[in-house]
Scaffold this motif. Structure first.
Motif, PDB file in Angstrom:
ATOM      1  N   LEU A 186      72.887  45.572  62.406  1.00 56.78           N
ATOM      2  CA  LEU A 186      73.054  47.025  62.349  1.00 56.78           C
ATOM      3  C   LEU A 186      73.668  47.552  63.647  1.00 56.78           C
ATOM      4  O   LEU A 186      74.536  48.445  63.627  1.00 56.78           O
ATOM      5  N   LEU A 187      73.225  47.007  64.794  1.00 57.24           N
ATOM      6  CA  LEU A 187      73.791  47.412  66.083  1.00 57.24           C
ATOM      7  C   LEU A 187      75.270  47.056  66.163  1.00 57.24           C
ATOM      8  O   LEU A 187      76.090  47.846  66.638  1.00 57.24           O
ATOM      9  N   ARG A 188      75.628  45.884  65.669  1.00 55.32           N
ATOM     10  CA  ARG A 188      77.031  45.460  65.699  1.00 55.32           C
ATOM     11  C   ARG A 188      77.892  46.381  64.834  1.00 55.32           C
ATOM     12  O   ARG A 188      79.008  46.752  65.224  1.00 55.32           O
ATOM     13  N   ALA A 189      77.383  46.731  63.642  1.00 53.29           N
ATOM     14  CA  ALA A 189      78.133  47.644  62.771  1.00 53.29           C
ATOM     15  C   ALA A 189      78.314  49.010  63.434  1.00 53.29           C
ATOM     16  O   ALA A 189      79.382  49.636  63.322  1.00 53.29           O
ATOM     17  N   ALA A 190      77.284  49.480  64.148  1.00 54.12           N
ATOM     18  CA  ALA A 190      77.388  50.771  64.832  1.00 54.12           C
ATOM     19  C   ALA A 190      78.434  50.716  65.948  1.00 54.12           C
ATOM     20  O   ALA A 190      79.220  51.661  66.130  1.00 54.12           O
ATOM     21  N   LEU A 191      78.464  49.618  66.720  1.00 51.79           N
ATOM     22  CA  LEU A 191      79.458  49.483  67.783  1.00 51.79           C
ATOM     23  C   LEU A 191      80.875  49.418  67.208  1.00 51.79           C
ATOM     24  O   LEU A 191      81.807  50.026  67.755  1.00 51.79           O
ATOM     25  N   ASP A 192      81.042  48.688  66.092  1.00 54.05           N
ATOM     26  CA  ASP A 192      82.364  48.626  65.462  1.00 54.05           C
ATOM     27  C   ASP A 192      82.792  49.998  64.950  1.00 54.05           C
ATOM     28  O   ASP A 192      83.965  50.383  65.060  1.00 54.05           O
ATOM     29  N   ALA A 193      81.835  50.727  64.367  1.00 49.95           N
ATOM     30  CA  ALA A 193      82.161  52.076  63.881  1.00 49.95           C
ATOM     31  C   ALA A 193      82.567  52.988  65.035  1.00 49.95           C
ATOM     32  O   ALA A 193      83.516  53.790  64.915  1.00 49.95           O
ATOM     33  N   ALA A 194      81.869  52.887  66.182  1.00 52.33           N
ATOM     34  CA  ALA A 194      82.226  53.704  67.347  1.00 52.33           C
ATOM     35  C   ALA A 194      83.619  53.342  67.857  1.00 52.33           C
ATOM     36  O   ALA A 194      84.413  54.224  68.233  1.00 52.33           O
ATOM     37  N   GLU A 195      83.953  52.047  67.853  1.00 51.56           N
ATOM     38  CA  GLU A 195      85.274  51.621  68.316  1.00 51.56           C
ATOM     39  C   GLU A 195      86.364  52.126  67.380  1.00 51.56           C
ATOM     40  O   GLU A 195      87.413  52.609  67.828  1.00 51.56           O
ATOM     41  N   VAL A 196      86.126  52.041  66.078  1.00 49.97           N
ATOM     42  CA  VAL A 196      87.100  52.530  65.106  1.00 49.97           C
ATOM     43  C   VAL A 196      87.297  54.039  65.256  1.00 49.97           C
ATOM     44  O   VAL A 196      88.425  54.554  65.204  1.00 49.97           O
ATOM     45  N   ALA A 197      86.194  54.774  65.441  1.00 45.92           N
ATOM     46  CA  ALA A 197      86.293  56.232  65.616  1.00 45.92           C
ATOM     47  C   ALA A 197      87.122  56.582  66.845  1.00 45.92           C
ATOM     48  O   ALA A 197      87.943  57.515  66.819  1.00 45.92           O
ATOM     49  N   ALA A 198      86.959  55.844  67.928  1.00 46.32           N
ATOM     50  CA  ALA A 198      87.746  56.094  69.139  1.00 46.32           C
ATOM     51  C   ALA A 198      89.223  55.849  68.876  1.00 46.32           C
ATOM     52  O   ALA A 198      90.094  56.601  69.349  1.00 46.32           O
ATOM     53  N   PHE A 199      89.537  54.819  68.095  1.00 42.23           N
ATOM     54  CA  PHE A 199      90.934  54.524  67.780  1.00 42.23           C
ATOM     55  C   PHE A 199      91.572  55.676  67.000  1.00 42.23           C
ATOM     56  O   PHE A 199      92.716  56.066  67.243  1.00 42.23           O
ATOM     57  N   GLY A 238      99.398  54.772  62.283  1.00 41.43           N
ATOM     58  CA  GLY A 238      99.283  53.419  61.739  1.00 41.43           C
ATOM     59  C   GLY A 238      98.404  53.318  60.524  1.00 41.43           C
ATOM     60  O   GLY A 238      98.293  52.249  59.928  1.00 41.43           O
ATOM     61  N   GLY A 239      97.762  54.394  60.124  1.00 39.18           N
ATOM     62  CA  GLY A 239      96.954  54.378  58.913  1.00 39.18           C
ATOM     63  C   GLY A 239      95.639  53.641  59.083  1.00 39.18           C
ATOM     64  O   GLY A 239      95.209  53.276  60.181  1.00 39.18           O
ATOM     65  N   MET A 240      94.966  53.425  57.940  1.00 36.20           N
ATOM     66  CA  MET A 240      93.660  52.759  57.939  1.00 36.20           C
ATOM     67  C   MET A 240      93.759  51.323  58.428  1.00 36.20           C
ATOM     68  O   MET A 240      92.817  50.781  59.006  1.00 36.20           O
ATOM     69  N   ALA A 241      94.910  50.697  58.193  1.00 36.30           N
ATOM     70  CA  ALA A 241      95.057  49.295  58.584  1.00 36.30           C
ATOM     71  C   ALA A 241      94.851  49.113  60.074  1.00 36.30           C
ATOM     72  O   ALA A 241      94.136  48.208  60.524  1.00 36.30           O
ATOM     73  N   ALA A 242      95.490  49.980  60.878  1.00 40.06           N
ATOM     74  CA  ALA A 242      95.363  49.862  62.331  1.00 40.06           C
ATOM     75  C   ALA A 242      93.931  50.077  62.782  1.00 40.06           C
ATOM     76  O   ALA A 242      93.462  49.464  63.746  1.00 40.06           O
ATOM     77  N   ALA A 243      93.203  50.932  62.079  1.00 40.29           N
ATOM     78  CA  ALA A 243      91.835  51.228  62.488  1.00 40.29           C
ATOM     79  C   ALA A 243      90.873  50.089  62.152  1.00 40.29           C
ATOM     80  O   ALA A 243      89.890  49.876  62.863  1.00 40.29           O
ATOM     81  N   LEU A 244      91.148  49.348  61.071  1.00 43.62           N
ATOM     82  CA  LEU A 244      90.180  48.350  60.601  1.00 43.62           C
ATOM     83  C   LEU A 244      90.493  46.937  61.060  1.00 43.62           C
ATOM     84  O   LEU A 244      89.766  46.009  60.712  1.00 43.62           O
ATOM     85  N   ILE A 245      91.570  46.753  61.831  1.00 44.49           N
ATOM     86  CA  ILE A 245      91.890  45.401  62.303  1.00 44.49           C
ATOM     87  C   ILE A 245      90.738  44.767  63.078  1.00 44.49           C
ATOM     88  O   ILE A 245      90.436  43.588  62.901  1.00 44.49           O
TER      89      ILE A 245
END
Length: 645
Positions: free
Chosen positions: A63-76, A87-94
């Motif tokens: 759960l902590l890892r998913a939260a950190l990934d979500a925070a990183e994606v939001a910053a992008f 770049g669309g959703m693709a760039a955010a989810l790489i």
């Protein structure tokens, strides 16, 4: 996968930062974005440390890892360049690609979908908050592509492993039959044969009595003779068992089987083989005698010993033995004619030629490439017309069919070299896809796109995961093919100002993809070696267990026969006062000697008690249960026979 996840994490995240910070439509391609990139890089390093320490392995850690990934994606998503290029959703989810593959392999598709849910939701929400154009279809396209790719890879691995286990189980059945039979015969040599001789004498004596006990003694005598002649053992073996057919076996058992086969065929005493006592290679309980040979090695051993002309008292030394993923390489020295004047010494090399199990990604990888080719037709990508990408995807399907046909018709071929069959479709995307893409509708900023480089980056898992196993010629062909694809991507593009920088960034991204997958390939290779070793150990344990059970079953049968003689003796002694029938013949007038029968019965008990000291103990175990005889009652009394299972 677990061993490779930390370097994969660092490689994917660093490649993602390079692309996002310098590509024209990268989310961090701005002054503020590059400042954010420094913080994101620190967060990636922190995640790598936590990943190595195992913090992310628990439920709360995931759960902590998913939260950190979500925070990183939001910053992008929140920090986009001022130019408005998107770049669309693709760039955010790489960044979530590595987590998805890892969770799919470790815990299954549902766990992978859960790990991807938070980053996808964060990207969609932040894009809506910043009023960037995002369709619901786009929100599902790339997560579905990541999950689908990971699921197919895991399915290929699981199906391949089940096929291996099924083949090993078939080998294991022949191992059980052969070793059970030899274990059965070994007990007869350890005292069971002498015990059966004395048991038959008891039944012959008891047959003299004119009662039902005497009649039953005849059938018991027949059963004892069947035990002596190895007929009764057939009930424990599969119908297809053939002593003369080579099958996977322990070295000691294969040598005993050869001795038995040759001596049954020999018409002269000087041609018979006698295995010398006290030799470790003849004892299945030793490290040398317990070496597991596959069917080809057993056949080669027998053929070489036939060619040598082994006869007389024979000894064998194990000079060298080396374990490989597919089995054991063994070098033997055969010394025959020890007591005569015709002493000979010969060396025999038995190589494990059976191919070890490997996770083959060629056929499935070519099919996955076809799906990846279709992604360049997405509205979020270059919008290459489907009339162009569908035939190219068909080329991938044809390549997969050709690869499978070649593998089936020529099993000896190096399958890794067939990975180069993905290059024709990649070239077609680089040539036709680049010329037909609807570049103006890609995004408002008109960012240059290179579909050929996009396909090359996606094919990295197929190409580089097979690179280690490729032949030198295959590697040269692969290098030439990749260079041709890069050149085709550049020269086919309608170059404009700024395209060169974008091409360099995409080339870096493709190179990092190609260089990173070997880490995953090495992890998969270690997994394959572990699976092979586990299967080899299970087959060797099955051989050891079958040998012990064969000895135990023979012991129980002989003990039960002696117990039957004791019961018949008691019945005869109880009926001693009954008068003889009027039609009694001369043979019925013979008197049964209970003392003789009782003496032989006690003698057999002593033989069985001494034989127990020779029972095999190879050390195999199933679960926590030892396969040795746990409890043996008074010598000569039967042990409950549960049959051969």
């Amino acid at each position: 996968m677990v061993a490779a996840r930390v370097p994969l994490h660092l490689l994917l995240r660093s490649a993602n930062l390079v692309w996002c910070s310098f590509h024209a439509d990268g989310p961090l391609n701005s002054r503020n974005g590059r400042r954010v990139a420094a913080g994101v890089a620190t967060l990636d390093v922190l995640q790598a440390v936590l990943l190595r320490s195992g913090v992310f392995d628990s439920r709360n850690g995931r759960l902590l890892r998913a939260a950190l990934d979500a925070a990183e994606v939001a910053a992008f998503v929140l920090i986009y360049p001022e130019s408005g290029k998107d770049g669309g959703m693709a760039a955010a989810l790489i960044p979530a690609a590595g987590v998805t593959v890892e969770r799919t392999y470790a815990s299954g598709p549902l766990s992978a979908a859960g790990s991807l849910a938070a980053p996808t939701a964060a990207a969609l929400l932040c894009r809506r908050l910043t009023k960037r154009p995002t369709s619901i279809a786009e929100a599902f396209t790339y997560p579905a592509l990541l999950l689908g790719t990971s699921w197919v890879l895991r399915t290929i691995e699981q199906a391949s492993r089940r096929l291996l286990e099924r083949r090993e189980e078939q080998r294991r059945q022949s191992v059980r039959d052969g070793n059970f039979f030899l274990g059965w015969r070994q007990f007869l040599q350890d005292g069971g044969g002498l015990a059966l001789d004395e048991i038959q004498k008891q039944f012959v004596e008891l047959m003299k009595h004119p009662s039902t006990a005497g009649a039953r003694s005849r059938s018991e005598l027949l059963n004892a003779q069947r035990l002596k002649q190895d007929i009764s053992v057939a009930q424990f073996l599969s119908p297809s068992f053939d002593l003369r057919r080579a099958a996977p076996s322990l070295l000691a058992v294969a040598l005993q089987q050869y001795q038995l086969r040759c001596n049954n065929d020999s018409n002269a005493l000087e041609d018979m083989i006698y295995l010398q006592d006290g030799i470790p290679a003849f004892d299945a309980s030793t490290a040398q005698g317990g070496i597991l040979l596959d069917e080809d090695q057993v056949s080669a051993l027998w053929d070489d010993m036939d060619a040598i002309g082994v006869a007389g008292e024979t000894s064998i030394e194990v000079l060298e033995h080396y374990q490989r993923p597919a089995g054991w390489d063994v070098r033997l020295r055969v010394i025959s004619g020890l007591e005569g004047g015709n002493r000979t010494e010969n060396d025999i090399n038995l190589l494990a030629i059976r191919s070890p199990w490997q996770l083959e990604l060629v056929t499935g990888g070519l099919l996955l490439q076809g799906i990846w080719v279709l992604s360049v037709s997405s509205p979020a990508h270059a919008r290459v017309p489907l009339r162009v990408t569908l035939p190219i995807a068909g080329v991938n399907v044809l390549a997969a069919a050709v690869a499978e046909m070649i593998v089936r018709r020529r099993p000896e071929i190096n399958r890794a070299n067939l990975a180069v069959l993905c290059l024709p479709a990649s070239w077609l995307v680089a040539l036709a896809g680049t010329r037909t893409m609807r570049r103006k509708t890609y995004n408002p900023g008109g960012t240059p796109m290179y579909p050929g480089m996009h396909v090359l980056a996606g094919n990295g898992y197929l190409l580089s995961s097979n690179l280690v196993r490729m032949s030198p010629r295959g590697r040269i062909l692969l290098g030439v093919g990749i260079a041709g694809q890069v050149a085709a991507s550049w020269f086919s593009n309608r170059r404009r100002s700024g395209d060169g920088a974008a091409f360099i960034v995409e080339s870096i991204w493709s190179a990092l993809s190609l260089s990173g997958i070997p880490m995953l390939a090495r992890g998969i290779g270690r997994m394959a070696d572990r699976v092979n070793a586990e299967q080899q150990a299970a087959t060797a344990a099955a051989a050891a267990a079958a040998y012990e059970r064969g000895w135990s079953a023979s012991f129980e049968k002989v003990g039960a026969a002696n117990h039957s003689a004791r019961i018949l003796l008691n019945e005869v002694m109880s009926a001693a006062g009954n008068p003889l029938p009027l039609n009694a013949g001369p043979h019925l007038l013979e008197q049964v000697s209970p003392a003789v029968v009782l003496e032989k019965n006690e003698y057999v008990r002593a033989i069985l008690a001494n034989a127990l000291a020779k029972r095999p103990s190879i050390g195999a175990a199933r679960g926590n249960e030892s396969l040795q005889l746990r409890h043996v009652p008074a010598p000569g009394w039967p042990v409950a026979n549960r049959g051969w299972r």
